[in-house]
Structures are given as C-alpha cells and as structure tokens.
Design an enzyme around this catalytic site. Structure first.
Site, mmCIF file in Angstrom:
data_model
loop_
_atom_site.group_PDB
_atom_site.id
_atom_site.type_symbol
_atom_site.label_atom_id
_atom_site.label_comp_id
_atom_site.label_asym_id
_atom_site.label_seq_id
_atom_site.Cartn_x
_atom_site.Cartn_y
_atom_site.Cartn_z
ATOM 1 N N HIS A 1 41.096 46.790 40.690
ATOM 2 C CA HIS A 1 41.426 47.748 39.647
ATOM 3 C C HIS A 1 40.785 47.413 38.305
ATOM 4 O O HIS A 1 40.485 46.261 38.004
ATOM 5 C CB HIS A 1 42.947 47.859 39.474
ATOM 6 N N ARG B 1 45.002 39.878 47.131
ATOM 7 C CA ARG B 1 45.878 41.058 47.172
ATOM 8 C C ARG B 1 45.631 41.990 46.002
ATOM 9 O O ARG B 1 45.862 43.201 46.092
ATOM 10 C CB ARG B 1 47.349 40.640 47.201
ATOM 11 N N SER B 2 45.191 41.433 44.847
ATOM 12 C CA SER B 2 45.069 42.218 43.623
ATOM 13 C C SER B 2 44.053 41.550 42.715
ATOM 14 O O SER B 2 43.994 40.317 42.642
ATOM 15 C CB SER B 2 46.439 42.272 42.925
ATOM 16 N N GLN B 3 43.244 42.380 42.010
ATOM 17 C CA GLN B 3 42.288 41.782 41.089
ATOM 18 C C GLN B 3 42.006 42.681 39.893
ATOM 19 O O GLN B 3 41.713 43.872 40.029
ATOM 20 C CB GLN B 3 40.961 41.493 41.776
ATOM 21 N N ASP B 4 42.113 42.076 38.702
ATOM 22 C CA ASP B 4 41.658 42.663 37.445
ATOM 23 C C ASP B 4 40.145 42.469 37.413
ATOM 24 O O ASP B 4 39.652 41.384 37.140
ATOM 25 C CB ASP B 4 42.349 41.926 36.298
ATOM 26 N N ASN C 1 36.456 34.710 40.056
ATOM 27 C CA ASN C 1 36.928 34.351 41.388
ATOM 28 C C ASN C 1 35.771 34.139 42.358
ATOM 29 O O ASN C 1 35.792 33.204 43.166
ATOM 30 C CB ASN C 1 37.863 35.426 41.935
ATOM 31 N N TYR D 1 41.729 48.127 34.322
ATOM 32 C CA TYR D 1 42.807 48.580 33.443
ATOM 33 C C TYR D 1 42.324 49.664 32.493
ATOM 34 O O TYR D 1 41.139 49.731 32.150
ATOM 35 C CB TYR D 1 43.374 47.398 32.656
ATOM 36 N N ARG E 1 38.865 28.487 65.053
ATOM 37 C CA ARG E 1 39.095 29.747 64.318
ATOM 38 C C ARG E 1 40.415 29.707 63.556
ATOM 39 O O ARG E 1 40.951 30.739 63.169
ATOM 40 C CB ARG E 1 39.062 30.924 65.293
ATOM 41 N N CYS F 1 47.311 35.741 43.595
ATOM 42 C CA CYS F 1 46.407 36.896 43.748
ATOM 43 C C CYS F 1 45.386 36.611 44.847
ATOM 44 O O CYS F 1 45.374 37.262 45.876
ATOM 45 C CB CYS F 1 45.723 37.202 42.424
#
Length: 282
Positions: free
Chosen positions: A224, A183-186, A194, A226, A137, A157
């Site tokens: 998010h 953590r973050s994505q357009d 991705n 834009y 694991r 990201c």
C-alpha cells in the site's frame, strides 16, 4: 539501469493506477495529528530479484544499506527486540520506556525448540540444516507466533523466510534462494529497505553455507501507499535512474555470528536525492 528501480516503478504505478482505496473505512493506522491514515493498495504483489545479476538497491533515492544490515543483525544475529541494541531509530515509535518492542522479531528468532538432534533457535536451525540437509524443503523462520501477539508492540510485517537450495548441472556450488513473505508493507517507507535487508541476509547465509546467493522472491499480501505519500511517490518514480551499486561482503567471514556492518562493502552507489521527512503512520 537498476532492475530494482524498474520493479519499484512498475509496482508503484500499478498501485496508484489500479489499486483500491480504503478512504472512509475504519482503519487502525493514524497520522501524528490523529487523522486516520488511509491507503491505496494492491493485494498479492510478487517481485523477484536475482542477486547473481545485481544487488537490488533502488537508485531513485538512497537506501541506507548499512542500517539495513544492522537491523537484520539485530533480529537474526543478536536476536533482540530492544531498540537499545539497534543503531537506527526506526523502531522508536513502537518501543516502551525500557526500549522493548515486546515479544516480536528477534525474540521469536531466539526461541528454542526441540528436535531429534537437540535444541535449536530458529536461526541456528536454518544454519544447521543448510550444512547438513541443504535440499530440505523445511528450512525457514517464522516470527508470527499467535500465542505472543498480545505481547508484541507491533505485529510482524515481514514474518516468514523460506530458504531453498538449487544446483543445476555443471554448477560448482549450490545456489541459495529465499522467499520472503510479508503481510503488509508501506511501500514508500519500507519497500526497498526490506528488499535490501533480506538480500543482505541471503548473502550472509549463503556465504557461511558455501553457497551462491541466488533469487530473492518477495511476496506482499497488502502492498500500500498512504494517502499522504501518493504525491511523493509520483515524484520519486519520475526521476532518472542509475546502474545498480556493487555490494559485497568481507569474504573472510565464515561464521554468521561474526558479521558486522563493517563487513558490508558498497561501491559505485549513484542515486537521486533523499526524500526527507516522510510522515509515518502508526
């Protein structure tokens, strides 16, 4: 119809209808003209794709699958953080005059650490463990190294990949699953890019480990859209969809470091028209 289309449409509708806006707040990203780039977002999105059922490429528009694979190879095989080793131009905005994006992505994957069995970089350790201790694991990579953030031109990201093996009663071979943490994505510019990237990575690692590629679970902290993308997204998710394409790898490749984009075979990829000239916030 493609399950990936259903997931993408539902996610975008949820963001637009139920998301929160940061308009008027202090934000880091900006448009090329200097205007602040505001978003509407949902926190904690989790999408699941089963590669045993279909390859998760959306058909609302075309995702450039060979370019997706090339970037994956750039990071996890070539272990590079220089755009001169990449065939697309998606990282040009963040590269310095020498082509480097700093100590990010491939640089982190290529860093070696000491183990009782010897020294391994992150990707080599994954491949070693899947051969020698597949039900561990602890099989993962992580590019979010706090010590090096100040020397990265963009913080990672999609930064954490966890591999997990299952084998149900009666299965001839184990199934390799993957958890991708972002953590973050357009969402408009990068979501399916991705997804397809890491689906291909899962397929490659499974093949060289003699396993079946199974589930890709994609967790996004800040998903998010834009402000200048909202109308584009509304049009995109209103389009008709098609069956998922057939995507496979050259079965003769048994070493992860032998894969090239020529080993990716894509068939019957029907899709809507491309969305051109998407503005990218930097």
């Amino acid at each position: 119809m493609s399950r990936a289309d259903d997931i993408f449409v539902a996610m975008c509708r949820d963001i637009i209808e139920n998301g929160t806006s940061n308009a008027g707040q202090r934000v880091r990203p900006h448009w090329e003209d200097g205007t602040p780039a505001y978003t509407i977002k949902r926190f904690g999105v989790c999408n699941r794709y089963d590669l045993r059922e279909e390859f998760p490429a959306i058909t609302l528009r075309r995702t450039a699958l060979k370019s997706c694979m090339d970037e994956v190879l750039w990071i996890y095989q070539r272990k590079s953080s220089n755009i001169h080793d990449l065939h697309s131009h998606i990282w040009d905005e963040w590269a310095d005059e020498d082509g480097s994006i700093g100590k990010a992505y491939g640089y982190q994957i290529g860093r070696k650490s000491s183990y009782p069995e010897g020294e391994f970089d992150q990707m080599d350790r994954v491949l070693y463990d899947l051969r020698n201790n597949p039900f561990s694991r602890r099989i993962m990579t992580n590019t979010y190294n706090f010590d090096d953030l100040s020397e990265m031109n963009l913080y990672p990201c999609a930064y954490n990949v966890v591999y997990n093996v299952t084998q149900a009663t009666g299965d001839d071979r184990p199934t390799l699953n993957m958890l991708l943490v972002q953590r973050s994505q357009d969402v408009l510019a990068a979501n399916n890019w991705n997804v397809c990237q890491y689906a291909i990575l899962l397929m490659m690692v499974a093949q060289v480990s003699d396993m079946v590629p199974g589930e890709l679970v994609h967790m996004i902290s800040d998903a998010h859209i834009y402000d200048r993308h909202v109308d584009v997204v509304r049009e995109l998710i209103s389009r008709p969809t098609f069956p998922a394409p057939k995507v496979r790898l050259n079965p003769n490749v048994r070493d992860f470091y032998d894969f090239t984009t020529d080993d990716l075979v894509v068939e019957d990829y029907q899709h809507g028209p491309q969305v051109k000239d998407i503005p990218i916030a930097v």
